[in-house]
Write a protein that holds these residues in place. Structure first.
Motif, mmCIF file in Angstrom:
data_model
loop_
_atom_site.group_PDB
_atom_site.id
_atom_site.type_symbol
_atom_site.label_atom_id
_atom_site.label_comp_id
_atom_site.label_asym_id
_atom_site.label_seq_id
_atom_site.Cartn_x
_atom_site.Cartn_y
_atom_site.Cartn_z
ATOM 1 N N GLY A 50 0.622 -1.369 0.205
ATOM 2 C CA GLY A 50 0.337 0.473 -0.130
ATOM 3 C C GLY A 50 0.936 1.348 -0.043
ATOM 4 N N LYS A 51 1.946 0.854 0.648
ATOM 5 C CA LYS A 51 2.507 2.613 0.503
ATOM 6 C C LYS A 51 4.212 2.226 0.496
ATOM 7 C CE LYS A 51 1.850 7.006 2.261
ATOM 8 N NZ LYS A 51 1.038 7.469 1.150
ATOM 9 N N THR A 52 4.995 3.101 0.067
ATOM 10 C CA THR A 52 6.075 2.674 -0.631
ATOM 11 C C THR A 52 6.554 4.280 -0.332
ATOM 12 O OG1 THR A 52 5.306 2.392 -2.519
ATOM 13 C CG2 THR A 52 5.368 0.440 -1.805
ATOM 14 N N SER A 53 7.774 3.851 0.026
ATOM 15 C CA SER A 53 8.867 5.093 0.173
ATOM 16 C C SER A 53 9.452 5.196 -1.389
ATOM 17 C CB SER A 53 9.292 4.862 0.616
ATOM 18 O OG SER A 53 11.112 4.375 -0.088
ATOM 19 N N PHE A 54 9.584 6.843 -1.319
ATOM 20 C CA PHE A 54 10.161 7.102 -3.441
ATOM 21 C C PHE A 54 11.151 6.892 -3.848
ATOM 22 C CE2 PHE A 54 12.368 11.102 -5.375
ATOM 23 C CZ PHE A 54 11.362 10.903 -5.893
ATOM 24 N N TRP A 55 11.895 5.883 -2.963
ATOM 25 C CA TRP A 55 13.100 4.930 -3.781
ATOM 26 C C TRP A 55 13.077 4.074 -4.180
ATOM 27 C CZ3 TRP A 55 16.425 8.815 -4.716
ATOM 28 C CH2 TRP A 55 16.174 9.956 -4.137
ATOM 29 N N GLN A 56 11.336 3.532 -3.489
ATOM 30 C CA GLN A 56 11.369 1.153 -3.883
ATOM 31 C C GLN A 56 11.167 1.627 -5.760
ATOM 32 O OE1 GLN A 56 9.598 0.999 -0.168
ATOM 33 N NE2 GLN A 56 10.725 -1.109 -0.467
ATOM 34 N N VAL A 57 11.502 0.975 -6.449
ATOM 35 C CA VAL A 57 10.648 0.217 -7.540
ATOM 36 C C VAL A 57 9.245 0.393 -7.446
ATOM 37 C CG1 VAL A 57 11.224 -0.871 -9.171
ATOM 38 C CG2 VAL A 57 13.257 -0.875 -8.007
ATOM 39 N N GLU A 58 9.031 0.347 -6.515
ATOM 40 C CA GLU A 58 6.932 -0.263 -6.815
ATOM 41 C C GLU A 58 6.369 0.788 -5.893
ATOM 42 O OE1 GLU A 58 9.650 -1.506 -4.005
ATOM 43 O OE2 GLU A 58 8.739 -3.914 -5.152
ATOM 44 N N HIS A 59 7.581 1.816 -6.359
ATOM 45 C CA HIS A 59 7.125 3.280 -5.510
ATOM 46 C C HIS A 59 6.140 3.823 -6.649
ATOM 47 C CE1 HIS A 59 6.306 7.065 -4.224
ATOM 48 N NE2 HIS A 59 6.298 7.563 -5.451
ATOM 49 N N TYR A 60 7.096 3.322 -7.899
ATOM 50 C CA TYR A 60 6.641 3.772 -9.909
ATOM 51 C C TYR A 60 5.660 2.749 -10.607
ATOM 52 C CZ TYR A 60 10.357 6.624 -8.181
ATOM 53 O OH TYR A 60 11.180 7.968 -7.097
ATOM 54 N N GLN A 61 5.604 2.089 -9.844
ATOM 55 C CA GLN A 61 4.932 0.547 -10.343
ATOM 56 C C GLN A 61 3.454 1.707 -11.002
ATOM 57 O OE1 GLN A 61 4.999 -2.899 -8.089
ATOM 58 N NE2 GLN A 61 6.702 -3.495 -9.423
ATOM 59 N N PRO A 62 2.925 1.873 -10.034
ATOM 60 C CA PRO A 62 1.279 2.320 -10.125
ATOM 61 C C PRO A 62 1.094 3.319 -11.847
ATOM 62 C CG PRO A 62 1.475 2.779 -7.960
ATOM 63 C CD PRO A 62 3.273 1.885 -8.428
ATOM 64 N N TYR A 63 2.479 3.692 -12.159
ATOM 65 C CA TYR A 63 2.891 4.511 -13.299
ATOM 66 C C TYR A 63 3.338 4.242 -14.415
ATOM 67 C CZ TYR A 63 2.953 8.300 -9.964
ATOM 68 O OH TYR A 63 2.211 8.916 -8.760
ATOM 69 N N PHE A 64 3.151 2.491 -14.373
ATOM 70 C CA PHE A 64 3.771 1.774 -15.014
ATOM 71 C C PHE A 64 2.433 0.573 -15.450
ATOM 72 C CE2 PHE A 64 7.260 3.992 -14.230
ATOM 73 C CZ PHE A 64 7.693 3.522 -15.327
ATOM 74 N N ASP A 65 1.796 0.829 -15.391
ATOM 75 C CA ASP A 65 0.561 -0.096 -14.568
ATOM 76 C C ASP A 65 -0.894 0.095 -15.447
ATOM 77 O OD1 ASP A 65 -0.951 -2.198 -13.943
ATOM 78 O OD2 ASP A 65 -1.886 -1.300 -11.947
#
Lengths: 269, 291
Positions: A50-65
């Motif tokens: 649900g909540k990821t930090s700015f430096w994690q890859v998972e933080h950007y995954q919504p923008y590649f969904d």
């Protein structure tokens, strides 16, 4: 061994209001983040934290969904001038896959088609001297020029624009939407760079002009409503600035990458 | 005098961790999968068995064959000559009611000659290269590329840069070399990161390794076109190498296309994940064509 008596929790016996069945089915769909719209419901990434930090890859995954057909539709619909706002109709939610790979493809297609055009023009200027065993002539510095030019125009300009508008307090859009709008807006240059292989000056100028008109119209039409929400009228002048910048980049593409022409008898040309 | 096995076995302290051994005593230790390279394992099964650590070496002292005295024990040479492998249960002890065992987890690389170490790495690179250059052979043992390294990609990348800059005009050769190295390294980074962004379950370095090794067909094409200058030969070779690269990479990274749910990238997004590969390998192939 000693036992300590503790008071029993009596709420369980009180009745159904203490412990109830509850449906969590709907709340899963509603739990998507507000900034990126209905990303969560697409479900390509099943167990996204649900909540990821700015430096994690998972933080950007919504923008590649995003899926392939959506990217393609977003790409070609920038070519068709329409009255509806691109932000509202297509970028819901905005993605970063399309802009990034549009710009990268543009860099490579500029380089590939520019070197193709140069070798064709060398062949046309002197078909006898240019035998098939000759290495094709190309200027390798063009690749790094293309990288610098395209990335700085396609990524830095929208970010600066967003920062500037943010500073002025204008606009209800996110930086991702700005970058996505700008990146998809440059899609038209990819077919233009393919068509510019045709070694005629008039044709090339026409194609570059069409590309400039389409993408310029697209950008201005989608950015002007944002600018118009400002209280100060002077903010709308930014649109003129953007058009001038866009004309400059179009001219750069034309002059830097497609200025090879067949010249009769003069190999240096 | 302290017995030699006491001085050589790892002392059991309060911080020692015990793992309960399996109860099946008929366990064949040869069958326990180690992390050794498969070809090395088949080449030197003897050393793999005998280098089972200090614990195994001392156990051998108790066997009657070497009971003549400590002077004959070959432990000092690091190569215990002819120990039969039929004493698997000797590695097990019962400590505090828990049966523990020393389990062989890999080849002992501490006291081997450095040529062996380098030779093993080179062999591993060679095996992966063969897998990449001839994918049908690697179809069954796709696992080999799972044991990633970055030396092979590095060497291939430098080789391609050198091959491409050899024939270039002197003013551009440095730029070409730099660009090739930059394209391959940044491209593999970007492709791997975006495979992760698309929700693929690939290990990061494994992705880098596979991307780098799949450049190998382009190296072959560049090598050929260093000598053959005919454009009619060069274009098909470069395009074939491009297809070869992409095919090999897809076969390894996205087995989900056909076989199993490896990277967990859905069907609708396969093209999105594959497209950057096409792009990066194509730009390299194009540089070979216009070399």
């Amino acid at each position: 061994m000693a036992y300590v008596s503790i008071e029993a929790d009596e709420r369980l016996e009180e009745g159904p209001e203490g412990l109830q069945f509850q449906s969590f089915l709907d709340s899963d769909n509603r739990s998507s983040e507000p900034g990126v719209g209905n990303v969560g419901s697409r479900g390509y990434i099943p167990d996204r934290p649900g909540k990821t930090s700015f430096w994690q890859v998972e933080h950007y995954q919504p923008y590649f969904d995003i899926d392939t057909l959506t990217v393609l539709r977003r790409c070609y619909s920038t070519l068709i001038p329409s009255k509806s706002s691109y932000l509202a109709t297509h970028l819901t939610p905005a993605d970063l896959y399309g802009p990034f790979w549009t710009l990268t493809t543009l860099i490579f297609s500029l380089f590939v088609f520019s070197s193709l055009a140069s070798s064709i023009s060398v062949y046309l200027s002197d078909p006898d001297a240019a035998s098939p065993t000759d290495p094709l002539e190309y200027n390798f510095g063009l690749l790094s020029i293309a990288v610098g030019l395209v990335y700085s125009y396609g990524l830095a300009v929208p970010i600066l624009l967003w920062l500037g508008l943010r500073y002025l307090g204008v606009g209800e859009w996110s930086v991702v939407e700005t970058v996505a709008l700008w990146g998809y807006g440059q899609f038209v240059w990819i077919p233009v760079s393919l068509l510019c292989v045709i070694p005629f000056s008039a044709a090339r100028w026409t194609f570059v002009g069409i590309g400039f008109a389409l993408s310029g119209f697209f950008l201005v039409f989608n950015i002007y409503p944002v600018l118009a929400t400002a209280d100060q009228k002077a903010v709308r002048l930014i649109a003129i600035l953007l058009v001038l910048l866009h004309a400059a980049i179009a001219l750069c593409f034309k002059v830097l990458f497609f200025s090879y022409y067949p010249t009769k008898g003069d190999k240096s040309g | 005098m302290q017995r030699p096995e006491d001085s050589l076995t790892t002392p059991l302290t309060s911080t020692s961790q015990f793992i309960q051994a399996d109860d099946d005593d008929d366990l064949d230790e040869e069958a326990i999968p180690g992390f050794a390279h498969p070809t090395i394992g088949s080449d030197t099964p003897q050393s793999a068995v005998f280098d089972k650590g200090k614990g195994r070496a001392t156990e051998q002292l108790a066997t009657p064959t070497s009971a003549a005295g400590p002077a004959r024990t070959p432990t000092l040479s690091g190569n215990i000559g002819s120990m039969p492998s039929g004493v698997p249960s000797s590695a097990r002890r019962t400590i505090g009611g828990v049966q523990v065992e020393n389990r062989f987890t890999g080849v002992d690389t501490l006291d081997e000659p450095i040529t062996t170490t380098i030779g093993r790495d080179l062999l591993s690179i060679y095996t992966k290269l063969v897998q990449v250059l001839y994918p049908p052979k690697g179809g069954a043992s796709r696992e080999v590329l799972r044991d990633w390294d970055l030396w092979g990609p590095f060497v291939l990348c430098l080789l391609l840069g050198i091959l491409l800059s050899l024939k270039a005009p002197a003013s551009q050769s440095l730029g070409i070399f730099t660009s090739v190295v930059a394209i391959i390294s940044l491209g593999s980074l970007v492709v791997t990161i975006q495979a992760k962004l698309l929700g693929g379950r690939v290990s990061f370095f494994q992705g880098l390794c596979v991307f780098g090794y799949c450049v190998a067909p382009l190296n072959v094409a560049a090598f050929v076109s260093t000598f053959v200058h005919l454009i009619y030969v060069r274009v098909p070779i470069a395009l074939a190498a491009w297809a070869w690269c992409v095919w090999g990479k897809i076969l390894r990274t996205f087995p989900a296309v056909n076989f199993l749910d490896g990277t967990r990238i859905e069907q609708q997004r396969i093209l999105l994940a594959v497209y950057p590969l096409l792009l990066f390998y194509f730009i390299l192939a194009w540089m070979i064509i216009i070399q």
